[in-house]
Design a protein around this motif. Structure first.
Motif, short mmCIF file in Angstrom:
data_model
loop_
_atom_site.label_atom_id
_atom_site.label_comp_id
_atom_site.label_asym_id
_atom_site.label_seq_id
_atom_site.Cartn_x
_atom_site.Cartn_y
_atom_site.Cartn_z
N LEU A 320 45.94 31.47 52.36
CA LEU A 320 46.07 31.47 50.90
C LEU A 320 45.13 32.48 50.25
O LEU A 320 45.47 33.13 49.24
CB LEU A 320 45.80 30.06 50.36
N LEU A 321 43.94 32.63 50.83
CA LEU A 321 43.01 33.63 50.32
C LEU A 321 43.56 35.04 50.54
O LEU A 321 43.47 35.91 49.65
CB LEU A 321 41.66 33.46 51.01
N LEU A 322 44.14 35.27 51.71
CA LEU A 322 44.74 36.57 52.00
C LEU A 322 45.89 36.86 51.03
O LEU A 322 45.97 37.97 50.47
CB LEU A 322 45.26 36.57 53.44
N ILE A 327 48.15 40.20 46.82
CA ILE A 327 49.05 40.29 45.67
C ILE A 327 48.31 40.82 44.43
O ILE A 327 48.82 41.69 43.69
CB ILE A 327 49.68 38.92 45.37
N SER A 328 47.09 40.30 44.20
CA SER A 328 46.31 40.73 43.03
C SER A 328 45.98 42.21 43.10
O SER A 328 46.10 42.95 42.10
CB SER A 328 45.03 39.91 42.93
N ALA A 329 45.56 42.69 44.26
CA ALA A 329 45.19 44.10 44.41
C ALA A 329 46.41 45.00 44.24
O ALA A 329 46.30 46.08 43.63
CB ALA A 329 44.55 44.32 45.77
N TYR A 330 47.53 44.59 44.74
CA TYR A 330 48.72 45.44 44.64
C TYR A 330 49.16 45.60 43.20
O TYR A 330 49.39 46.72 42.72
CB TYR A 330 49.85 44.85 45.48
N PHE A 331 49.32 44.48 42.48
CA PHE A 331 49.83 44.58 41.11
C PHE A 331 48.77 45.09 40.14
O PHE A 331 49.11 45.51 39.04
CB PHE A 331 50.37 43.22 40.66
N ALA A 332 47.51 45.08 40.54
CA ALA A 332 46.46 45.70 39.72
C ALA A 332 46.36 47.20 40.00
O ALA A 332 45.64 47.92 39.29
CB ALA A 332 45.11 45.04 39.99
N GLN A 337 41.01 48.07 47.13
CA GLN A 337 40.85 46.63 47.35
C GLN A 337 41.94 46.08 48.27
O GLN A 337 41.69 45.19 49.08
CB GLN A 337 40.86 45.90 46.00
N LEU A 338 43.15 46.61 48.13
CA LEU A 338 44.25 46.16 48.99
C LEU A 338 43.97 46.49 50.46
O LEU A 338 44.16 45.64 51.34
CB LEU A 338 45.55 46.81 48.53
#
Length: 363
Positions: A320-322, A327-332, A337-338
């Protein structure tokens, strides 16, 4: 010489004493030697004839020895006895018969063993079916472990929910893969148009670079999502399924235990004659066997549920952490970070064309 010996032996007088006993014959060494010579060098029994009329009889009573049926015999010159001779054919027949009897006995033993196994299986199936029907219609009693059955029900509900998560994650992977492939094709088209449209070269070039960057980041995110899907699949379809198989064995053992327990209770309420007591003793032994099996599997289920819960928490905490960080790094739009997220969880992406074997591997 033979005729003189035979006539001499036939005309000898045997003295009889007053008590009717035979007297002692005078020792005659020459007679003994002549008799031994006759026994050694006399005619072959197979070539002689049996004379029914004694010495000096007519030839009418002669019977060829070759026509006599029955076992072959030989004469012992020392003890003057007839000893039957067993031929080679009878030995082979006896050996063949013995091996045939041994094979028949082995086949019969296997058949009897299979018959006993089928008999036990049929009796056990009958008892379990009877117990199941009695429980379903509320006429039979069953052994209940409320705490353990509650844990089993929680596991089954958790497995259903995790299967739904797995289905949705696979759907997301397929959709996102199609989007990345579309971005890749769109970037190639923009790059081609930038070369063929001088007046829009810069605009097509910017869009081509943007789509290529999105495609690269999308492939990185796909690697993270695939790792998430693979881990959830292992947890659901291997770890949980293994525990549920043990639970199924435990439930079957519980049914058998209750079936033999009910059978023992019915026999205990009946008459107490010799036959009934023997049946009660046999039922008591079967009951003890089923009880030991039930308790052993119950212990296995408790241990596996405990380790499954610990493993589930550990795996899901990591996955879940992964999923969240990727997902957050990609859409940001944070490419650094990704990539750092994949390094944190030791996820290695395959380079383009890695799915195909090299020419050296194909040799």
């Amino acid at each position: 010489m033979t005729d003189s010996i035979m006539s001499k032996a036939a005309t000898m007088e045997i003295p009889i004493n007053s008590n009717g006993d035979t007297g002692t014959l005078p020792e005659d060494d020459s007679l003994e030697q002549d008799l031994q010579q006759v026994m050694v060098s006399g005619p072959n029994l197979n070539e002689t004839s049996i004379v029914s009329g004694g010495y000096g009889g007519t030839a009418e009573g002669i019977i060829p020895t070759s026509s006599i049926k029955g076992p072959a015999v030989r004469y012992n010159a020392e003890f003057n006895k007839r000893i039957p001779v067993t031929g080679l054919g009878s030995n082979m027949h006896h050996s063949s018969s013995s091996s045939s009897m041994t094979a028949d006995e082995a086949t019969r033993g296997v058949a009897v063993e299979k018959l006993e196994t089928m008999k036990k299986w049929g009796l056990n199936t009958y008892k379990c079916t009877k117990q199941m029907i009695s429980e379903r219609f509320g006429r039979g009693s069953r052994t209940v472990d409320l705490e353990l059955e509650a844990q089993i029900e929680v596991l089954r509900d958790t497995k259903r929910k995790y299967e739904n998560v797995l289905r949705l994650a696979r759907a997301l992977t397929n959709h996102f893969y199609n989007m990345v492939q579309t971005q890749h094709a769109l970037g190639d088209t923009f790059a081609d148009l930038s070369q063929k449209s001088p007046e829009l070269r810069d605009e097509f070039g910017y869009n081509a670079e943007t789509q290529k960057l999105l495609c690269k980041n999308g492939e990185t995110l796909l690697g993270a999502i695939n790792f998430f899907v693979s881990s959830i699949n292992t947890l659901v379809n291997k770890t949980m399924e293994d525990t549920l198989m043990t639970i199924k064995m435990y439930e079957n053992a519980r049914l058998e235990f209750d079936a033999y327990r009910s059978d023992l209770e019915e026999l205990s309420l009946g008459p107490r004659d010799a036959v009934a007591m023997a049946r009660i003793d046999a039922a008591q032994q079967q009951y003890q066997v089923q009880k030991d099996k039930y308790e052993r599997l119950r212990s296995d289920v408790i241990i596996k549920l405990k380790f499954l819960e610990e493993n589930k928490v550990k795996v899901m905490h990591k996955q879940l952490l992964l999923f969240h960080n990727a997902i957050s790094a990609y859409f940001a739009g944070n490419q650094q970070q990704l990539e750092q997220t994949l390094k944190q969880f030791n996820i290695k992406l395959r380079p383009p064309g890695a799915d195909k074997p090299s020419w050296l591997e194909e040799q």
